[in-house]
Structures are given as C-alpha cells and as structure tokens.
Design a protein around this motif. Structure first.
Motif, PDB file in Angstrom:
ATOM      1  N   LYS A  12      40.867  71.289  43.311  1.00  0.00           N
ATOM      2  CA  LYS A  12      40.147  71.598  44.550  1.00  0.00           C
ATOM      3  C   LYS A  12      39.388  72.912  44.470  1.00  0.00           C
ATOM      4  O   LYS A  12      38.269  73.015  44.962  1.00  0.00           O
ATOM      5  CB  LYS A  12      41.101  71.583  45.740  1.00  0.00           C
ATOM      6  CG  LYS A  12      41.557  70.194  46.067  1.00  0.00           C
ATOM      7  CD  LYS A  12      42.448  70.135  47.277  1.00  0.00           C
ATOM      8  CE  LYS A  12      42.866  68.680  47.461  1.00  0.00           C
ATOM      9  NZ  LYS A  12      43.679  68.444  48.593  1.00  0.00           N
ATOM     10  N   LYS A  45      38.250  58.648  49.889  1.00  0.00           N
ATOM     11  CA  LYS A  45      39.651  58.963  50.176  1.00  0.00           C
ATOM     12  C   LYS A  45      40.141  60.222  49.472  1.00  0.00           C
ATOM     13  O   LYS A  45      41.056  60.877  49.943  1.00  0.00           O
ATOM     14  CB  LYS A  45      40.541  57.783  49.808  1.00  0.00           C
ATOM     15  CG  LYS A  45      40.288  56.582  50.698  1.00  0.00           C
ATOM     16  CD  LYS A  45      41.209  55.450  50.351  1.00  0.00           C
ATOM     17  CE  LYS A  45      40.913  54.272  51.275  1.00  0.00           C
ATOM     18  NZ  LYS A  45      41.690  53.105  50.916  1.00  0.00           N
ATOM     19  N   ASP A  46      39.547  60.536  48.344  1.00  0.00           N
ATOM     20  CA  ASP A  46      39.966  61.714  47.575  1.00  0.00           C
ATOM     21  C   ASP A  46      38.730  62.541  47.231  1.00  0.00           C
ATOM     22  O   ASP A  46      38.031  62.246  46.260  1.00  0.00           O
ATOM     23  CB  ASP A  46      40.704  61.296  46.307  1.00  0.00           C
ATOM     24  CG  ASP A  46      41.243  62.485  45.534  1.00  0.00           C
ATOM     25  OD1 ASP A  46      40.866  63.641  45.822  1.00  0.00           O
ATOM     26  OD2 ASP A  46      42.045  62.253  44.608  1.00  0.00           O
ATOM     27  N   SER A  48      38.248  65.104  45.712  1.00  0.00           N
ATOM     28  CA  SER A  48      38.233  65.802  44.423  1.00  0.00           C
ATOM     29  C   SER A  48      37.772  64.884  43.293  1.00  0.00           C
ATOM     30  O   SER A  48      37.642  65.321  42.154  1.00  0.00           O
ATOM     31  CB  SER A  48      39.621  66.368  44.098  1.00  0.00           C
ATOM     32  OG  SER A  48      40.536  65.325  43.808  1.00  0.00           O
TER      33      SER A  48
END
Length: 98
Positions: A12, A45-46, A48
């Motif tokens: 992140k 959804k993610d 990263s």
C-alpha cells in the motif's frame, strides 16, 4: 497482434510511487516500436492490484521492448514495490464487439 496482460500487486505504501512512475513512462511505453495500445487498470476489490493491458504487433516487438533500456529502467524502479510476484499473459485477441 499479441495482447499482453500483466498483473501486479503493490504494498500500500508503494502504490503512489508506482502510479507516478506509470504516469511518467506511459507515453514512452506506448511510443515504443510495435506497441499500439496501452491501458492501466486497478482491481475493484483490492486497490493494491493493478493490471496493464497492451497490444503488440508481434512477439518479437514485445521481446524487443522487454530487452530495452526503457523496460529495464522501469523494472528497476517498480520491482522493489511489489507485494506479490507479478504474473503476465500473452494472448491472441479472438473477437471484439463494440
């Protein structure tokens, strides 16, 4: 034509570094001989997880890019930013519907 899809996951704290680097290099990648299309996607959804999606005239054109100083300079900067091992697919486009 060859379509190249690359999946990359970033820590992140490194996402901004990656996106800034992409912003700084995207026109050079797109202008590389044999590249006719380039897009960047982010997973819903993610956040990263990112994907690049590019069109290449041939496998040879893609290999020329992968062996170039441009690719190597980009790779040196982003490789330490990964949280997962990158994955890449070279696929043939079968059909497009607009």
């Amino acid at each position: 034509m060859l379509v190249r899809i690359v999946k990359m996951g970033f820590y992140k704290q490194n996402i901004e570094v990656f996106t800034e680097n992409f912003e700084a290099t995207k026109t050079k990648i797109r202008a590389f001989e044999g590249c006719s299309y380039l897009e960047l996607y982010r997973d819903k959804k993610d956040p990263s997880i990112y994907f690049t999606y590019s069109y290449w005239e041939s496998e040879e054109a893609l290999e020329n890019y992968r062996k170039s100083e441009l690719f190597n300079s980009i790779w040196r900067k982003i490789k330490p930013l990964f949280s997962i091992r990158p994955e890449a697919w070279s696929v043939d486009k079968i059909e497009t519907l607009n």
